[in-house]
Design a protein around this motif. Structure first.
Motif, PDB file in Angstrom:
ATOM      1  N   SER A 175      79.292   0.817  42.751  1.00 46.80           N
ATOM      2  CA  SER A 175      78.206   0.259  41.951  1.00 46.80           C
ATOM      3  C   SER A 175      77.588   1.322  41.051  1.00 46.80           C
ATOM      4  O   SER A 175      77.164   2.378  41.547  1.00 46.80           O
ATOM      5  N   PRO A 176      77.522   1.060  39.755  1.00 49.20           N
ATOM      6  CA  PRO A 176      76.879   2.028  38.862  1.00 49.20           C
ATOM      7  C   PRO A 176      75.385   2.150  39.098  1.00 49.20           C
ATOM      8  O   PRO A 176      74.760   3.104  38.622  1.00 49.20           O
ATOM      9  N   SER A 177      74.790   1.205  39.828  1.00 52.07           N
ATOM     10  CA  SER A 177      73.349   1.274  40.112  1.00 52.07           C
ATOM     11  C   SER A 177      73.035   2.286  41.208  1.00 52.07           C
ATOM     12  O   SER A 177      71.882   2.696  41.365  1.00 52.07           O
ATOM     13  N   ASP A 178      74.042   2.686  41.973  1.00 45.43           N
ATOM     14  CA  ASP A 178      73.827   3.689  43.018  1.00 45.43           C
ATOM     15  C   ASP A 178      73.727   5.080  42.411  1.00 45.43           C
ATOM     16  O   ASP A 178      74.380   5.387  41.408  1.00 45.43           O
ATOM     17  N   GLU A 179      72.893   5.910  43.041  1.00 45.09           N
ATOM     18  CA  GLU A 179      72.874   7.318  42.670  1.00 45.09           C
ATOM     19  C   GLU A 179      74.267   7.928  42.876  1.00 45.09           C
ATOM     20  O   GLU A 179      75.014   7.514  43.764  1.00 45.09           O
ATOM     21  N   MET A 180      74.616   8.912  42.043  1.00 45.32           N
ATOM     22  CA  MET A 180      75.904   9.579  42.201  1.00 45.32           C
ATOM     23  C   MET A 180      76.053  10.134  43.616  1.00 45.32           C
ATOM     24  O   MET A 180      77.141  10.068  44.214  1.00 45.32           O
ATOM     25  N   ALA A 181      74.979  10.686  44.171  1.00 49.54           N
ATOM     26  CA  ALA A 181      75.028  11.246  45.526  1.00 49.54           C
ATOM     27  C   ALA A 181      75.357  10.169  46.550  1.00 49.54           C
ATOM     28  O   ALA A 181      76.093  10.418  47.517  1.00 49.54           O
ATOM     29  N   VAL A 182      74.848   8.966  46.332  1.00 56.72           N
ATOM     30  CA  VAL A 182      75.129   7.876  47.265  1.00 56.72           C
ATOM     31  C   VAL A 182      76.571   7.415  47.128  1.00 56.72           C
ATOM     32  O   VAL A 182      77.248   7.116  48.124  1.00 56.72           O
ATOM     33  N   ARG A 183      77.069   7.346  45.890  1.00 57.44           N
ATOM     34  CA  ARG A 183      78.475   6.970  45.696  1.00 57.44           C
ATOM     35  C   ARG A 183      79.386   7.957  46.419  1.00 57.44           C
ATOM     36  O   ARG A 183      80.416   7.569  46.995  1.00 57.44           O
ATOM     37  N   TYR A 184      79.005   9.229  46.388  1.00 58.19           N
ATOM     38  CA  TYR A 184      79.796  10.238  47.090  1.00 58.19           C
ATOM     39  C   TYR A 184      79.734  10.012  48.596  1.00 58.19           C
ATOM     40  O   TYR A 184      80.768  10.011  49.285  1.00 58.19           O
TER      41      TYR A 184
ATOM     42  N   ASN B 143      75.197   6.046  60.916  1.00 60.59           N
ATOM     43  CA  ASN B 143      73.863   6.372  60.408  1.00 60.59           C
ATOM     44  C   ASN B 143      73.773   6.268  58.884  1.00 60.59           C
ATOM     45  O   ASN B 143      72.820   6.792  58.285  1.00 60.59           O
ATOM     46  N   PHE B 144      74.728   5.607  58.292  1.00 62.10           N
ATOM     47  CA  PHE B 144      74.837   5.580  56.831  1.00 62.10           C
ATOM     48  C   PHE B 144      73.569   5.027  56.174  1.00 62.10           C
ATOM     49  O   PHE B 144      73.076   5.591  55.184  1.00 62.10           O
ATOM     50  N   ALA B 145      73.033   3.937  56.692  1.00 62.73           N
ATOM     51  CA  ALA B 145      71.851   3.319  56.068  1.00 62.73           C
ATOM     52  C   ALA B 145      70.666   4.283  56.028  1.00 62.73           C
ATOM     53  O   ALA B 145      69.963   4.385  55.023  1.00 62.73           O
ATOM     54  N   GLN B 146      70.437   4.991  57.124  1.00 63.20           N
ATOM     55  CA  GLN B 146      69.337   5.956  57.157  1.00 63.20           C
ATOM     56  C   GLN B 146      69.622   7.153  56.256  1.00 63.20           C
ATOM     57  O   GLN B 146      68.705   7.688  55.610  1.00 63.20           O
ATOM     58  N   CYS B 147      70.877   7.558  56.213  1.00 60.40           N
ATOM     59  CA  CYS B 147      71.222   8.774  55.463  1.00 60.40           C
ATOM     60  C   CYS B 147      71.129   8.587  53.954  1.00 60.40           C
ATOM     61  O   CYS B 147      71.029   9.577  53.219  1.00 60.40           O
ATOM     62  N   LYS B 148      71.133   7.331  53.471  1.00 62.83           N
ATOM     63  CA  LYS B 148      71.037   7.100  52.025  1.00 62.83           C
ATOM     64  C   LYS B 148      69.716   6.443  51.630  1.00 62.83           C
ATOM     65  O   LYS B 148      69.579   5.870  50.545  1.00 62.83           O
ATOM     66  N   SER B 149      68.722   6.562  52.479  1.00 64.78           N
ATOM     67  CA  SER B 149      67.406   5.995  52.183  1.00 64.78           C
ATOM     68  C   SER B 149      66.768   6.704  50.998  1.00 64.78           C
ATOM     69  O   SER B 149      67.124   7.853  50.670  1.00 64.78           O
ATOM     70  N   PRO B 150      65.826   6.074  50.303  1.00 60.07           N
ATOM     71  CA  PRO B 150      65.164   6.727  49.170  1.00 60.07           C
ATOM     72  C   PRO B 150      64.550   8.076  49.543  1.00 60.07           C
ATOM     73  O   PRO B 150      64.588   9.008  48.724  1.00 60.07           O
ATOM     74  N   GLU B 151      64.048   8.180  50.748  1.00 63.23           N
ATOM     75  CA  GLU B 151      63.463   9.451  51.179  1.00 63.23           C
ATOM     76  C   GLU B 151      64.530  10.542  51.243  1.00 63.23           C
ATOM     77  O   GLU B 151      64.307  11.676  50.779  1.00 63.23           O
ATOM     78  N   LYS B 152      65.693  10.227  51.801  1.00 64.13           N
ATOM     79  CA  LYS B 152      66.762  11.225  51.934  1.00 64.13           C
ATOM     80  C   LYS B 152      67.365  11.578  50.567  1.00 64.13           C
ATOM     81  O   LYS B 152      67.748  12.735  50.341  1.00 64.13           O
ATOM     82  N   ILE B 153      67.422  10.581  49.685  1.00 67.76           N
ATOM     83  CA  ILE B 153      67.920  10.867  48.338  1.00 67.76           C
ATOM     84  C   ILE B 153      66.985  11.853  47.649  1.00 67.76           C
ATOM     85  O   ILE B 153      67.431  12.800  46.976  1.00 67.76           O
ATOM     86  N   LYS B 154      65.687  11.657  47.817  1.00 70.75           N
ATOM     87  CA  LYS B 154      64.708  12.572  47.223  1.00 70.75           C
ATOM     88  C   LYS B 154      64.847  13.971  47.809  1.00 70.75           C
ATOM     89  O   LYS B 154      64.795  14.979  47.082  1.00 70.75           O
ATOM     90  N   GLU B 155      65.075  14.062  49.102  1.00 74.33           N
ATOM     91  CA  GLU B 155      65.228  15.369  49.753  1.00 74.33           C
ATOM     92  C   GLU B 155      66.507  16.081  49.308  1.00 74.33           C
ATOM     93  O   GLU B 155      66.589  17.317  49.369  1.00 74.33           O
ATOM     94  N   ALA B 156      67.504  15.308  48.855  1.00 73.45           N
ATOM     95  CA  ALA B 156      68.776  15.893  48.431  1.00 73.45           C
ATOM     96  C   ALA B 156      68.734  16.396  46.996  1.00 73.45           C
ATOM     97  O   ALA B 156      69.722  16.937  46.507  1.00 73.45           O
ATOM     98  N   ASN B 157      67.590  16.206  46.330  1.00 77.23           N
ATOM     99  CA  ASN B 157      67.440  16.700  44.963  1.00 77.23           C
ATOM    100  C   ASN B 157      67.046  18.168  45.012  1.00 77.23           C
ATOM    101  O   ASN B 157      65.932  18.515  45.408  1.00 77.23           O
ATOM    102  N   THR B 158      67.947  19.033  44.606  1.00 82.16           N
ATOM    103  CA  THR B 158      67.715  20.479  44.679  1.00 82.16           C
ATOM    104  C   THR B 158      67.257  21.052  43.346  1.00 82.16           C
ATOM    105  O   THR B 158      67.280  22.267  43.142  1.00 82.16           O
ATOM    106  N   GLY B 159      66.829  20.169  42.442  1.00 84.77           N
ATOM    107  CA  GLY B 159      66.425  20.615  41.113  1.00 84.77           C
ATOM    108  C   GLY B 159      67.431  20.238  40.053  1.00 84.77           C
ATOM    109  O   GLY B 159      67.127  20.263  38.863  1.00 84.77           O
ATOM    110  N   TRP B 160      68.630  19.891  40.463  1.00 81.50           N
ATOM    111  CA  TRP B 160      69.687  19.451  39.547  1.00 81.50           C
ATOM    112  C   TRP B 160      70.038  17.984  39.807  1.00 81.50           C
ATOM    113  O   TRP B 160      71.153  17.554  39.553  1.00 81.50           O
ATOM    114  N   GLY B 161      69.094  17.237  40.339  1.00 78.02           N
ATOM    115  CA  GLY B 161      69.352  15.867  40.710  1.00 78.02           C
ATOM    116  C   GLY B 161      69.860  15.785  42.142  1.00 78.02           C
ATOM    117  O   GLY B 161      70.254  16.793  42.738  1.00 78.02           O
TER     118      GLY B 161
END
Length: 616
Positions: free
Chosen positions: A270-279, A364-382
Motif C-alpha cells: 500500500s502506498p499509504s503505508d510509511e516506507m518503514a512499515v512497508r519494509y 507482535n507486528f500490530a504493536q511494532c508498527k503503531s503510530p508511536e513506534k513509527i515516530k520513535e523510528a524517526n532518527t531525523g531522516w524520517g
C-alpha cells in the motif's frame, strides 16, 4: 623514469632492479671494463684498445641516456618511460619484441591476438574514446588448485611482454602472435551455478518504476544469486512487494523474472503505508508464506543488494543454529550512521532472521508498527525500517544482533576502488547503482566466477612488472613500484556521507592508507563489461549459428534444456573482460595534479581461459 612529459626519480630501493635501464647499463659498463682489462693484459699483437674504448663508450652512453634530469620534458614518453610500457603506434606487420615468450596462435586455438576493428570501433563509440587509443589484450590461464584463497597472489610473470600499442580505429592491422598467458593459481572453490539456496527465502520491497528503469532493473543481478544461471531456480525463493502496482504491472514483473529462472511471488504493497512499515511488512509476509516450513532463514534486503558468493554465504549460515531465534546482519561502515540510527542490522547488506524470530515479529507486528513506534523510528531522516525492526525484536525478546562483518552496507561516496581492490571476499554488496552512492557493476564483476570459481572474484594478482589485477574490477599499474605500499590496508579512495570526519570509516575498515590519485604513482583501467563465452554456444555457432560474441545473455534452448535434464553444469570456454581508462580521468595525473599520466585513452582486454586439467 619519465611519464608523459615529466620525470620521476625512481625510489632508491628500486635503482638496481634489473628491469631498470640504468641498472642494466651500469652492469654492462662494469662487465665491459673488466673484460677489456683482461684483454689488454693478454692482447699481445692484437690491437683491442680501440675496440674496448668504443664498446666502453657505448656503455657509457647507455648510462648517460638512462639518466634524465629532474623536470625535463619528454613529450614522446609514455606512462612507463622508455621501457616496454611506452605507447607505440602499431604498424600493419608489428610483432612483439620477445618472440621466445610467445604462444603460437596456430598451436593454441583458444588464443587469437588479432585486431577486431569492429569491436574497437564499438568501444570507441560506447566509451567515448579517442580515435587512437592504447589497446592491450592479455590471456590468463586459470590453474585451480587445492589451496586457500589469498587476498594477493604474486606472480613471476610480467603483465606486458611488449610495448603498449596505440591503435587507430580507422586503420586495419594484421594478426599478431600472442604472448604466453599469465598463469594464475586459484582455489578450487565451487561455481555459482552449483549453489543450493533452498534454505533461504528473500523479501524485497520496491516500485514498478524502479524495476522497469534500465538503470535500476535488478533482473541480471538477481539471476546471478537466485538461479543456476541456466534458466532454473537454485532453490532460493523471492517475495517481491511492489508499491501500488497494478495487476498488469505485477504480472509483467513476474513474467520477466520467471523467464530467467527466478522463483518469485509478486505482491502489492500500500502506498499509504510509511516506507518503514512497508519494509517491516516483509517479515510477516515471508513468515506466512506456504514454503516457510521448508526454509531456515528469512531475509530482508533492498533491490540493490547483491550476494556474490552464495556457497560462502550458505557455509557461513550453516554455523548458526536456525532453530533458535537469531537476528544476523551488520552495521554501516560509517560510525556516524551507527550513532544516528542505532546498532541495528542495516538492511541493504541483508538482514537474516531465523524462522522462530520471524514468528515473534509476526506475532507482535500490530504493536511494532503503531503510530508511536513509527515516530520513535524517526532518527531525523524520517522513519527507518531497520530501526522499526530492531525495536520490535529488542522490545519483545532478549535477542540481540549477531554481527556478520563480511556483509557490506557500503555507505560510501566517490571512487569505490579502495574497497573493490582490497582483495576481500564479500558476502553481500549494496549501494552500487550510483545516484549519490558509488557506482559499480557486480553482475559483470562476477561473470569470471563461472570460469574460475566464486572465490576468485575480487582476488588480486600482482605481476613482476608492478601490475595488479583486481579480478573483475580493475587492472592497475604502479610505475614507481609497490614495495612501500601496504596492500593489507584499503586505499583511501572514498568518503562517507554526509559528514566525513576523516576517521569515521575506520570503524569498519580500519585506517586506510593514503590514496594515490593525482600522485603519478598509479594508473588504473576499470572494468566496464564482461562476457561469458559458453561452450555450447560455440558448438552451436560451429554448426551454423552466429559465432561472434555469443554471450551469457544468449539462449541456446535445446543444448541448455538437455543439460538441465542431465543435471550438468554449463561449461565456459572463456570470459572476456573489458577495462577502460580515460586519459583525462581526474585521478590519473602527475603530482602537479593537472598533467595526465598518458596522452591516450586505454583499453585492456583480459581473456580468461579455464583450467583444462580438471573435470569442469
Amino acid at each position: 623514469m619519465s611519464k608523459m612529459g615529466a620525470t620521476i626519480i625512481p625510489a632508491p630501493h628500486r635503482c638496481f632492479n634489473m628491469r631498470n635501464p640504468l641498472a642494466k647499463a651500469l652492469v654492462l659498463f662494469i662487465s665491459v671494463s673488466l673484460f677489456g682489462t683482461l684483454l689488454l693484459q693478454q692482447s699481445g699483437d692484437i690491437d683491442v684498445r680501440a675496440a674496448f674504448l668504443k664498446t666502453a663508450s657505448t656503455a657509457k652512453d647507455a648510462v648517460s641516456s638512462s639518466q634524465r634530469p629532474l623536470g625535463s620534458n619528454h613529450p614522446q614518453s609514455g606512462w612507463g618511460g622508455d621501457s616496454v610500457h611506452t605507447p607505440v603506434e602499431v604498424t600493419g606487420d608489428h610483432q612483439p619484441d620477445h618472440p621466445n615468450e610467445l604462444a603460437n596462435i596456430t598451436a593454441n586455438g583458444n588464443m587469437h591476438c588479432d585486431y577486431d576493428m569492429d569491436r574497437l570501433r564499438e568501444w570507441k563509440k560506447k566509451y567515448k574514446l579517442q580515435d587512437r587509443f592504447e589497446y592491450t589484450r592479455r590471456y590468463i590461464q586459470v590453474s585451480r588448485q587445492p589451496i586457500a584463497r589469498k587476498s594477493l597472489t604474486k606472480l613471476d610473470q610480467d603483465f606486458l611482454s611488449d610495448h603498449v600499442k596505440v591503435v587507430d580505429v580507422n586503420k586495419h592491422y594484421q594478426p599478431e602472435a600472442c604472448p604466453a598467458p599469465l598463469v594464475v593459481p586459484v582455489s578450487r572453490s565451487p561455481y555459482p551455478s552449483t549453489a543450493n539456496a533452498s534454505d533461504f527465502m528473500f523479501g524485497v520491497s520496491t516500485t514498478y518504476k524502479r524495476f522497469i528503469d534500465p538503470k535500476t532493473n535488478p533482473t541480471n543481478e538477481w539471476k546471478y544469486w537466485l538461479t543456476d544461471n541456466n534458466g532454473s531456480s537454485n532453490g532460493g525463493k523471492l517475495l517481491l512487494m511492489l508499491m501500488g502496482a497494478s495487476d498488469s504491472e505485477m504480472a509483467d514483473v513476474r513474467e520477466q523474472l520467471t523467464s530467467v529462472g527466478i522463483d518469485v511471488d509478486v505482491y502489492r504493497s500500500s502506498p499509504s503505508d510509511e516506507m518503514a512499515v512497508r519494509y517491516l511488512t516483509l517479515v510477516p509476509t515471508l513468515y506466512n508464506h506456504p514454503l516457510r516450513s521448508q526454509k531456515k532463514w528469512l531475509v530482508t534486503c533492498d533491490d540493490d543488494t547483491f550476494f556474490p558468493s552464495l556457497h560462502a554465504l550458505i557455509a557461513q549460515f550453516e554455523t548458526y543454529d536456525h532453530t533458535k531465534p537469531k537476528y544476523i546482519g551488520t552495521f554501516s561502515e560509517d560510525s556516524n550512521n551507527v550513532m544516528r540510527h542505532g546498532e541495528q542490522a542495516f538492511g541493504g547488506a541483508g538482514v537474516f532472521l531465523s524462522v522462530p524470530l520471524a514468528a515473534l515479529v509476526t506475532e507482535n507486528f500490530a504493536q511494532c508498527k503503531s503510530p508511536e513506534k513509527i515516530k520513535e523510528a524517526n532518527t531525523g531522516w524520517g522513519p527507518q525500517g531497520d530501526v522499526l525492526l530492531r525495536k520490535c525484536i529488542y522490545e519483545h525478546s532478549p535477542v540481540r544482533l549477531t554481527l556478520l562483518d563480511s556483509l557490506w552496507q557500503l555507505d560510501m561516496l566517490g571512487d569505490p576502488s579502495g574497497f573493490y581492490e582490497s582483495g576481500i571476499q564479500p558476502l553481500s554488496l549494496h549501494h552500487y547503482r550510483g545516484g549519490g552512492w558509488h557506482s559499480a557493476l557486480p553482475f559483470h564483476y562476477t561473470k569470471v566466477s563461472h570460469l574460475c570459481g566464486e572465490e576468485c572474484m575480487m582476488q588480486r594478482f600482482m605481476t613482476a612488472d608492478d601490475f595488479v589485477i583486481s579480478n573483475g574490477f580493475s587492472v592497475a599499474y604502479y610505475p614507481e613500484g609497490t614495495d612501500d605500499l601496504d596492500f593489507d590496508q584499503l586505499e583511501g579512495t572514498f568518503r562517507s556521507a554526509p559528514d566525513y570526519k576523516g576517521w569515521n570509516l575506520d570503524f569498519k575498515w580500519g585506517p586506510q592508507r593514503a590514496g594515490l590519485a593525482k600522485t603519478g604513482r598509479k594508473l588504473s583501467w576499470d572494468l566496464q563489461e564482461a562476457k561469458i563465452i559458453w561452450e555450447d554456444d560455440e558448438q552451436k555457432a560451429a554448426e551454423g549459428g552466429n559465432k561472434r560474441d555469443q554471450s551469457d545473455e544468449g539462449q541456446n534452448g535445446s543444448a541448455q534444456q538437455e543439460k538441465k535434464k542431465k543435471g550438468e553444469r554449463r561449461k565456459v570456454k572463456e570470459v572476456r573482460q573489458i577495462y577502460v581508462r580515460k586519459h583525462d580521468d581526474w585521478r590519473w595525473k602527475l603530482a602537479d595534479g593537472a598533467t595526465p599520466m598518458s596522452r591516450f585513452d586505454g583499453v585492456v582486454e583480459l581473456v580468461w581461459l579455464p583450467d583444462t586439467k580438471e573435470d569442469r
